[in-house]
Design a protein around this motif. Structure first.
Motif, PDB file in Angstrom:
ATOM      1  N   LEU A 134       0.836  -1.210   0.000  1.00 54.22           N
ATOM      2  CA  LEU A 134       0.000   0.000   0.000  1.00 54.22           C
ATOM      3  C   LEU A 134       0.862   1.249   0.000  1.00 54.22           C
ATOM      4  N   TRP A 135       1.952   1.241   0.770  1.00 55.32           N
ATOM      5  CA  TRP A 135       2.831   2.410   0.799  1.00 55.32           C
ATOM      6  C   TRP A 135       3.450   2.642  -0.580  1.00 55.32           C
ATOM      7  N   VAL A 136       3.907   1.567  -1.204  1.00 56.22           N
ATOM      8  CA  VAL A 136       4.555   1.673  -2.513  1.00 56.22           C
ATOM      9  C   VAL A 136       3.565   2.162  -3.563  1.00 56.22           C
TER      10      VAL A 136
ATOM     11  N   THR B 218       4.940 -13.664  -6.081  1.00 57.13           N
ATOM     12  CA  THR B 218       3.535 -14.020  -6.312  1.00 57.13           C
ATOM     13  C   THR B 218       3.052 -13.581  -7.686  1.00 57.13           C
ATOM     14  N   GLY B 219       3.886 -12.810  -8.406  1.00 57.95           N
ATOM     15  CA  GLY B 219       3.536 -12.421  -9.763  1.00 57.95           C
ATOM     16  C   GLY B 219       2.775 -11.117  -9.878  1.00 57.95           C
ATOM     17  N   LEU B 220       2.635 -10.388  -8.772  1.00 58.14           N
ATOM     18  CA  LEU B 220       1.938  -9.111  -8.853  1.00 58.14           C
ATOM     19  C   LEU B 220       2.849  -8.029  -9.416  1.00 58.14           C
ATOM     20  N   LEU B 221       4.123  -8.071  -9.043  1.00 56.95           N
ATOM     21  CA  LEU B 221       5.093  -7.083  -9.514  1.00 56.95           C
ATOM     22  C   LEU B 221       6.231  -7.783 -10.248  1.00 56.95           C
TER      23      LEU B 221
ATOM     24  N   PHE C 231      10.496  -1.390  -9.998  1.00 54.85           N
ATOM     25  CA  PHE C 231       9.338  -2.274  -9.928  1.00 54.85           C
ATOM     26  C   PHE C 231       8.243  -1.778 -10.862  1.00 54.85           C
ATOM     27  N   SER C 232       7.527  -2.730 -11.451  1.00 57.09           N
ATOM     28  CA  SER C 232       6.420  -2.395 -12.349  1.00 57.09           C
ATOM     29  C   SER C 232       5.416  -3.528 -12.309  1.00 57.09           C
TER      30      SER C 232
END
Length: 352
Positions: A37-39, A73-76, A83-84
Motif C-alpha cells: 500500500l505504501w509503494v 507471487t507475480g503481482l510485480l 518495480f512495475s
C-alpha cells in the motif's frame, strides 16, 4: 452559479489491483500488505527500503522481504531496481513472468544488498510426494522453499492455508515468509500432520517459547520420534510437562539458581523424580552426602548414589540412614569391614 464537490479524504486516492483482494488478501501477511500500500501510494517516486521502513516502523530487511513476496507471487516485476506491474504474455502466467528460472542455491542467511535483491532466488524444492521413504534424516537439511512455493501450496491445499492462518492466531503475531516456510517444511519434509504442528505451536506458546527456532527444532525431534498423531503428541506433551515439573522440584530441593537445564540435567531430574520416584527427603539426603563427600555438587555423582539406592531397594529416608550403621558399628569393633561406604562415596569414580 458555480458548483463543486468536496470529496474530503477521497480527494486523493490511488489504485490497488483487484488481484490483491481476490487472490492475496487471505494469505498475505500484514507486513506485505502495508509495504504494498505504501509503494502504490508513492508510485512514480523513487524510494529506498530504509525510507519505507521508517515510515512503517519496520526493519529495511523486512521491507525487502515484503517486496520480494509480491515479485514472487507475480503481482510485480523488477528490472534494474525498478518495480512495475508484472506483464503476462501468451501462454504464461504473471507468476512465471515475475520469477526467473531457478538458479543454483545460495547459502542460507546471505545478506540482501538492495530492495530488488533476491529476484533470482531459487524456487526449486523437493516435494514429499516424490521422495522415497526416508530411512534416516539427511546430513544437511533441505533449503527452505521460497514464498512463491509457500503461497502455491496454500492455494492448492486448504489444510496448509489453515495451518498458516492458525499459526498467526496461536503465536499472536504476523508470521514472516521464513516462518511460513519453516511450518511448511515441518509438514512436507518432516511429515508432521497439520493438527500435530498446531498442537506443537500451542505448547510452545504456553511455555513462552513461541519462537520459530524452538518450534522447528522440537518439530524435527518429534518427527524423528515418530510423533504423527494427536494421541502421540498429547502423550509427548504430558511427558515434557512432567520433565519440567521434575526439574523445578530438583531445582528447589537443591537450591539451584532458576535457569533452563541442560539436556543431561533434565534427564537426571526426570529419572530421579518420574522414573525412580524418589521422595524429596531421599533426594535431599543424596545431595547432602554428595557435598559432604566431594565438597561440591555433581549431578553424575549424586546420580550414582541414587542409582545404588534404587538397586538396593532403598525407598525411605530411614533406610538410607540405617545403611551406614552396620559399617559404623563394625568399624568400632576388633575388625574393620573390607567395604567402607563413606570411603566409597568419597572416591572419584563418579566425578564429572
Amino acid at each position: 452559479m458555480s458548483y463543486s464537490i468536496n470529496l474530503g479524504s477521497w480527494q486523493s486516492i490511488f489504485a490497488v489491483p483487484s488481484d490483491v483482494v481476490d487472490k492475496h488478501l487471505k494469505l498475505a501477511g500484514g507486513a506485505q500488505l502495508k509495504v504494498l500500500l505504501w509503494v502504490l501510494r508513492h508510485a512514480g517516486s523513487p524510494f529506498e527500503a530504509e525510507a519505507v521502513g521508517e515510515a512503517l516502523n519496520m526493519h529495511p530487511a523486512d521491507v525487502k522481504d515484503a517486496m520480494q513476496y509480491w515479485v514472487e507471487t507475480g503481482l510485480l516485476a523488477v528490472s534494474g531496481g525498478t518495480f512495475s506491474p508484472a506483464q503476462t504474455g501468451p501462454g504464461r502466467s504473471s507468476r512465471e513472468e515475475a520469477v526467473p528460472a531457478a538458479q543454483p542455491a545460495a547459502p542460507q542467511g546471505s545478506p540482501v544488498s538492495s530492495i530488488a535483491q533476491g529476484e533470482n532466488r531459487p524456487t526449486a524444492v523437493t516435494q514429499r510426494a516424490s521422495e522415497p521413504p526416508k530411512a534416516s534424516r539427511p546430513l544437511s537439511r533441505p533449503q527452505k522453499p521460497d514464498s512463491l512455493f509457500v503461497v502455491k501450496r496454500a492455494q492448492e491445499d486448504s489444510d496448509i492455508a489453515f495451518l498458516l492462518q492458525e499459526a498467526q492466531v496461536i503465536l499472536g503475531k504476523t508470521i514472516s515468509n521464513g516462518d511460513s516456510a519453516t511450518l511448511l517444511m515441518l509438514h512436507d519434509t518432516d511429515g508432521l500432520p497439520v493438527d500435530v504442528i498446531l498442537m506443537l505451536l500451542q505448547y510452545a506458546s504456553s511455555i513462552g517459547k513461541g519462537n520459530m527456532r524452538y518450534i522447528e527444532k522440537t518439530g524435527i525431534r518429534w518427527s524423528d520420534e515418530g510423533i504423527d498423531s494427536l494421541e502421540l503428541a498429547e502423550r509427548k506433551i504430558r511427558q515434557l510437562d512432567q520433565s519440567q515439573k521434575a526439574w523445578s522440584a530438583v531445582q528447589r530441593l537443591l537450591g539451584l539458581e532458576r535457569r533452563s537445564p541442560t539436556a543431561k540435567e533434565a534427564q537426571f531430574a526426570d529419572r530421579w523424580i518420574n522414573e525412580w520416584r524418589f521422595s524429596e527427603d531421599l533426594i535431599r539426603e543424596a545431595y547432602e552426602r554428595n557435598v559432604d563427600a566431594k565438597g561440591k555438587f555433581s549431578f553424575p555423582y549424586m546420580n550414582s548414589i541414587l542409582e545404588r539406592w534404587k538397586k538396593e531397594g532403598v525407598e525411605t529416608l530411614e533406610q538410607a540412614q540405617n545403611e551406614k550403621k552396620p559399617f559404623q558399628e563394625a568399624a568400632g569393633g576388633e575388625q574393620a569391614p573390607s567395604y567402607d561406604l563413606e570411603a566409597y562415596e568419597r572416591s572419584s569414580i563418579f566425578d564429572d
